[in-house]
Design a protein around this motif. Structure first.
Motif, PDB file in Angstrom:
ATOM      1  N   LEU A   1      50.482  38.343  35.267  1.00 17.03           N
ATOM      2  CA  LEU A   1      50.978  39.145  36.381  1.00 17.03           C
ATOM      3  C   LEU A   1      50.659  38.394  37.663  1.00 17.03           C
ATOM      4  CD1 LEU A   1      49.680  42.711  35.330  1.00 17.03           C
ATOM      5  CD2 LEU A   1      51.969  41.746  34.972  1.00 17.03           C
ATOM      6  N   GLU A   2      51.674  38.114  38.431  1.00 17.62           N
ATOM      7  CA  GLU A   2      51.461  37.364  39.651  1.00 17.62           C
ATOM      8  C   GLU A   2      50.896  38.276  40.727  1.00 17.62           C
ATOM      9  OE1 GLU A   2      53.883  34.390  42.691  1.00 17.62           O
ATOM     10  OE2 GLU A   2      54.752  35.001  40.765  1.00 17.62           O
ATOM     11  N   GLY A   3      49.778  37.872  41.289  1.00 16.96           N
ATOM     12  CA  GLY A   3      49.114  38.638  42.326  1.00 16.96           C
ATOM     13  C   GLY A   3      49.353  38.125  43.719  1.00 16.96           C
ATOM     14  N   GLY A   4      50.183  37.082  43.849  1.00 12.04           N
ATOM     15  CA  GLY A   4      50.496  36.551  45.157  1.00 12.04           C
ATOM     16  C   GLY A   4      49.509  35.476  45.596  1.00 12.04           C
ATOM     17  N   THR A   5      49.617  35.150  46.863  1.00 10.39           N
ATOM     18  CA  THR A   5      48.797  34.093  47.443  1.00 10.39           C
ATOM     19  C   THR A   5      47.893  34.685  48.501  1.00 10.39           C
ATOM     20  OG1 THR A   5      50.543  32.466  47.057  1.00 10.39           O
ATOM     21  CG2 THR A   5      48.835  31.879  48.657  1.00 10.39           C
ATOM     22  N   ALA A   6      46.614  34.352  48.461  1.00  5.87           N
ATOM     23  CA  ALA A   6      45.645  34.854  49.432  1.00  5.87           C
ATOM     24  C   ALA A   6      45.873  34.192  50.784  1.00  5.87           C
ATOM     25  CB  ALA A   6      44.230  34.595  48.951  1.00  5.87           C
ATOM     26  N   GLY A   7      45.565  34.933  51.825  1.00  7.77           N
ATOM     27  CA  GLY A   7      45.767  34.399  53.165  1.00  7.77           C
ATOM     28  C   GLY A   7      44.828  33.271  53.501  1.00  7.77           C
ATOM     29  N   THR A   8      43.655  33.356  52.993  1.00  9.32           N
ATOM     30  CA  THR A   8      42.649  32.314  53.243  1.00  9.32           C
ATOM     31  C   THR A   8      42.140  31.771  51.925  1.00  9.32           C
ATOM     32  OG1 THR A   8      40.872  33.931  53.351  1.00  9.32           O
ATOM     33  CG2 THR A   8      41.939  33.326  55.430  1.00  9.32           C
ATOM     34  N   ALA A   9      41.792  30.535  51.934  1.00 14.38           N
ATOM     35  CA  ALA A   9      41.296  29.893  50.722  1.00 14.38           C
ATOM     36  C   ALA A   9      39.889  30.367  50.401  1.00 14.38           C
ATOM     37  CB  ALA A   9      41.316  28.380  50.879  1.00 14.38           C
ATOM     38  N   SER A  10      39.577  30.354  49.103  1.00 19.10           N
ATOM     39  CA  SER A  10      38.255  30.752  48.631  1.00 19.10           C
ATOM     40  C   SER A  10      37.620  29.554  47.934  1.00 19.10           C
ATOM     41  CB  SER A  10      38.340  31.940  47.683  1.00 19.10           C
ATOM     42  OG  SER A  10      37.070  32.258  47.163  1.00 19.10           O
ATOM     43  N   ALA A  11      36.328  29.388  48.137  1.00 17.03           N
ATOM     44  CA  ALA A  11      35.641  28.242  47.563  1.00 17.03           C
ATOM     45  C   ALA A  11      35.449  28.384  46.069  1.00 17.03           C
ATOM     46  CB  ALA A  11      34.293  28.027  48.255  1.00 17.03           C
ATOM     47  N   THR A  12      35.161  29.586  45.603  1.00 12.69           N
ATOM     48  CA  THR A  12      34.879  29.807  44.176  1.00 12.69           C
ATOM     49  C   THR A  12      35.893  30.774  43.580  1.00 12.69           C
ATOM     50  OG1 THR A  12      33.357  31.612  44.688  1.00 12.69           O
ATOM     51  CG2 THR A  12      32.425  29.377  44.514  1.00 12.69           C
ATOM     52  N   SER A  13      36.081  30.645  42.294  1.00 13.98           N
ATOM     53  CA  SER A  13      36.992  31.516  41.560  1.00 13.98           C
ATOM     54  C   SER A  13      36.228  32.724  41.013  1.00 13.98           C
ATOM     55  CB  SER A  13      37.646  30.747  40.402  1.00 13.98           C
ATOM     56  OG  SER A  13      38.382  29.641  40.881  1.00 13.98           O
ATOM     57  N   LYS A  14      36.945  33.841  40.818  1.00 17.15           N
ATOM     58  CA  LYS A  14      36.348  35.068  40.293  1.00 17.15           C
ATOM     59  C   LYS A  14      37.246  35.643  39.199  1.00 17.15           C
ATOM     60  CE  LYS A  14      34.074  36.437  44.619  1.00 17.15           C
ATOM     61  NZ  LYS A  14      33.948  37.512  45.658  1.00 17.15           N
ATOM     62  N   VAL A  15      36.602  36.130  38.149  1.00 14.34           N
ATOM     63  CA  VAL A  15      37.293  36.841  37.071  1.00 14.34           C
ATOM     64  C   VAL A  15      36.682  38.240  37.010  1.00 14.34           C
ATOM     65  CG1 VAL A  15      37.897  36.895  34.631  1.00 14.34           C
ATOM     66  CG2 VAL A  15      37.678  34.701  35.826  1.00 14.34           C
ATOM     67  N   VAL A  16      37.459  39.282  37.345  1.00 22.92           N
ATOM     68  CA  VAL A  16      36.932  40.635  37.542  1.00 22.92           C
ATOM     69  C   VAL A  16      37.508  41.573  36.476  1.00 22.92           C
ATOM     70  CG1 VAL A  16      36.700  42.552  39.162  1.00 22.92           C
ATOM     71  CG2 VAL A  16      36.745  40.179  40.007  1.00 22.92           C
ATOM     72  N   TYR A  17      36.647  42.457  35.976  1.00 23.51           N
ATOM     73  CA  TYR A  17      37.069  43.516  35.058  1.00 23.51           C
ATOM     74  C   TYR A  17      36.496  44.829  35.557  1.00 23.51           C
ATOM     75  CZ  TYR A  17      32.330  43.291  33.179  1.00 23.51           C
ATOM     76  OH  TYR A  17      30.963  43.323  33.050  1.00 23.51           O
ATOM     77  N   THR A  18      37.116  45.924  35.201  1.00 24.91           N
ATOM     78  CA  THR A  18      36.649  47.258  35.636  1.00 24.91           C
ATOM     79  C   THR A  18      35.959  47.999  34.506  1.00 24.91           C
ATOM     80  OG1 THR A  18      38.395  47.402  37.286  1.00 24.91           O
ATOM     81  CG2 THR A  18      37.352  49.462  36.629  1.00 24.91           C
ATOM     82  N   ASP A  19      36.611  48.090  33.367  1.00 24.44           N
ATOM     83  CA  ASP A  19      36.051  48.791  32.213  1.00 24.44           C
ATOM     84  C   ASP A  19      35.177  47.848  31.403  1.00 24.44           C
ATOM     85  OD1 ASP A  19      37.413  51.046  32.968  1.00 24.44           O
ATOM     86  OD2 ASP A  19      39.160  50.602  31.706  1.00 24.44           O
ATOM     87  N   ALA A  20      34.106  48.422  30.861  1.00 22.41           N
ATOM     88  CA  ALA A  20      33.170  47.608  30.081  1.00 22.41           C
ATOM     89  C   ALA A  20      33.841  47.015  28.848  1.00 22.41           C
ATOM     90  CB  ALA A  20      31.973  48.454  29.679  1.00 22.41           C
TER      91      ALA A  20
END
Length: 569
Positions: A506-525
């Protein structure tokens, strides 16, 4: 009374005739005039010891003494002395005149004396002895008729039955009145209970619908939500308007939230980014033209986290017929729509800008497809939304009537959506639209076609309830990727890697500002393991996996930072 008289009268009944009754109710007979044979007269008051006769006319004159009446038929005819004077008190004392004949209550012959026979002489028949009389012969004083010797029998009064009936009627009427009062009290109590229940139900409904001042069912920043948006029940169909003359399509979702009783038209821009079944990225407009209704519906379900039940393809000729069938629509137009058939500049517009403009089928189609020069596609999409809202306000709220309207259009619908299903669905939305419980919302997307965080919060989550759904067993995990590396090509590289790894991209688009590190996020355990697999697939370290807030339509969200190396994927 008649027994004693009949004993002597039975043989001589032809010699007497009934002439009436005396003051005591006794029959009075008289001797027939034509009889010539002498016989003893009957003296009912003759006393044996007091010796006086009865003069029925109390004249005191001497009459010819006839033969005495022999009630026992002995044949003896004793001589009766002249009639004595009448002693009304039965004292037995002589009151002058000749000696009186003794009184014989049984009509036996007198001891002496005879009375001459008088024609038409009236005789009194002695009364039958009462229960108090003695059967043996009594003394002259005891044989006198006294009051205590009579027995009065009280005869039933004919009016007694009427009195009883009236008492019964009065009693029954009183009981009926009391029963009517009891029923009235019961009805009053039942009415009060019903009114109380209706009042409580009405207040509960207003609270449930969030229409009570100061209270809201859906909650607020201060109070929270009574029912989570994702837990609400929604019926959704997608409608595609095809412009058969000018080309192009317009897409909207018709949503019936049966939990909150709220209807919504969600307008979907053609630039919305979707992912095909093969994992390639496309736009909504291209998906409608290329993948058809089934492929586009599945792509929208994946992107928005919805469950679309059917697709309604509405070509512009069918929209024109629909508006004409329901009898025109009234909407507030936001632009003048020129007449395509007009050849001169400055000609009268086909649709005028203003409030409460009445549009026929032809003008409704012209307004719904109109896009002025230099306008964004969203401006035309909003006009299409106005026309759809106007159609729903005029559509019948009766499912049968709405189904008949749909059948009259003679459309070829998608197999998953029948005439009856579409008619019933439109009738429900029409009822909400007429009651003011209907709105139109535009799904905001960025210039690259991806949904912003605002879109996820305001439309996808609240309206569509598109919080990430738990994937079914064996289904692919949906991964939303936002590019914050500063390199646009990294999005396509990550998409290829994730699709090859069995994930849904799923494409989430492009962030306005660059980020130094990548993140992988989940909500449910339960998605923690999936997030770890996504990080490994993209070549990111385990330290990048963290619990947080994902986009509403994804199981795992990825923000690609500058540490992302496509070669390590």
């Amino acid at each position: 009374m008649n027994d004693r008289y009949d004993a002597g009268y039975g043989d001589h009944e032809d010699q007497y005739e009934l002439v009436g009754y005396d003051e005591y109710g006794r029959p009075v007979y008289r001797q027939a005039a034509q009889q010539q044979a002498p016989q003893q007269p009957y003296d009912p008051y003759a006393q044996q010891q007091q010796g006086y006769g009865y003069d029925p006319y109390a004249t005191g004159s001497q009459q010819q003494v006839p033969q005495q009446y022999d009630p026992y038929g002995t044949g003896q005819q004793p001589v009766t002395p002249p009639a004595p004077s009448y002693d009304p008190y039965g004292t037995g004392a002589p009151q002058g005149g000749a000696p009186q004949a003794p009184y014989d209550p049984y009509g036996r012959a007198a001891a002496s004396g005879q009375q001459p026979r008088v024609a038409e002489q009236t005789a009194y028949i002695p009364q039958q002895a009462g229960p108090g009389e003695r059967t043996q012969e009594a003394s002259p004083a005891e044989r006198d008729y006294r009051t205590e010797q009579f027995e009065f029998v009280e005869e039933p009064d004919g009016d007694s039955e009427d009195v009883i009936d009236w008492l019964n009627f009065t009693e029954n009427r009183t009981e009926r009145r009391e029963e009517a009062k009891r029923r009235a009290r019961s009805r009053l109590v039942a009415l009060v209970v019903v009114l109380a229940m209706v009042a409580v139900g009405g207040v509960g409904y207003l609270w449930y619908a969030g229409k009570l001042p100061g209270l809201s069912w859906s909650g607020s920043k201060k109070g929270g939500s009574a029912t989570a948006a994702g837990a609400q029940n929604r019926d959704v169909i997608v409608v595609h308007l095809h412009n058969t003359k000018g080309g192009g399509t317009s897409t909207a979702l018709l949503v019936d939230n049966t939990t909150t009783k709220q209807g919504t038209t969600v307008l979907l821009p053609n630039s919305l980014s979707l992912t095909d079944d093969d994992g390639t990225t496309t736009t909504l407009a291209k998906s409608v033209d290329g993948d058809g209704s089934s492929g586009t519906r599945d792509s929208l379900d994946t992107a928005l986290g919805t469950d679309i039940e059917g697709t309604w393809r509405l070509d512009t000729p069918y929209l024109q017929n629909l508006v004409d069938l329901i009898g025109n629509i009234e909407i507030d137009t936001n632009a003048d729509v020129p007449d395509p058939a007009a050849k001169k500049k400055g000609a009268e517009p086909l649709v005028h800008q203003g409030k409460d403009q009445t549009l026929s089928g032809k003008t409704a189609v012209a307004y719904a497809t109109y896009r002025a020069s230099g306008e964004a596609q969203n401006a035309q999409l909003e006009r299409f939304g106005q026309v759809m809202a106007g159609v729903l306000r005029k559509m019948s709220s009766d499912p049968a009537a709405a189904t008949t309207t749909v059948q009259t259009l003679a459309q070829i619908l998608d197999p998953s959506l029948t005439d009856k299903d579409l008619g019933t669905f439109l009738a429900k939305l029409a009822d909400l639209a007429k009651g003011g419980d209907y709105k139109t919302a535009l799904l905001p997307v960025q210039s690259d076609g991806t949904m912003s965080a605002q879109a996820s919060a305001s439309v996808v989550k609240d309206v569509l309830g598109g919080a990430a759904k738990s994937p079914e067993q064996g289904s692919a995990v949906r991964v939303s990727v936002q590019n914050a590396t500063g390199t646009k090509a990294n999005t396509d590289k990550a998409r290829v890697v994730l699709l090859n790894g069995g994930f849904t991209f799923l494409e989430g688009g492009t962030a306005g500002t660059a980020s130094a590190t990548s993140k992988v996020v989940y909500t449910d355990a339960k998605d923690k393991a999936n997030a770890g697999e996504v990080a490994k697939t993209l070549g990111l370290p385990d330290s990048s996996v963290a619990k947080g807030k994902t986009t509403s339509n994804a199981d795992v969200s990825v923000i690609l930072g500058q540490d992302y190396k496509p070669s390590a994927s």
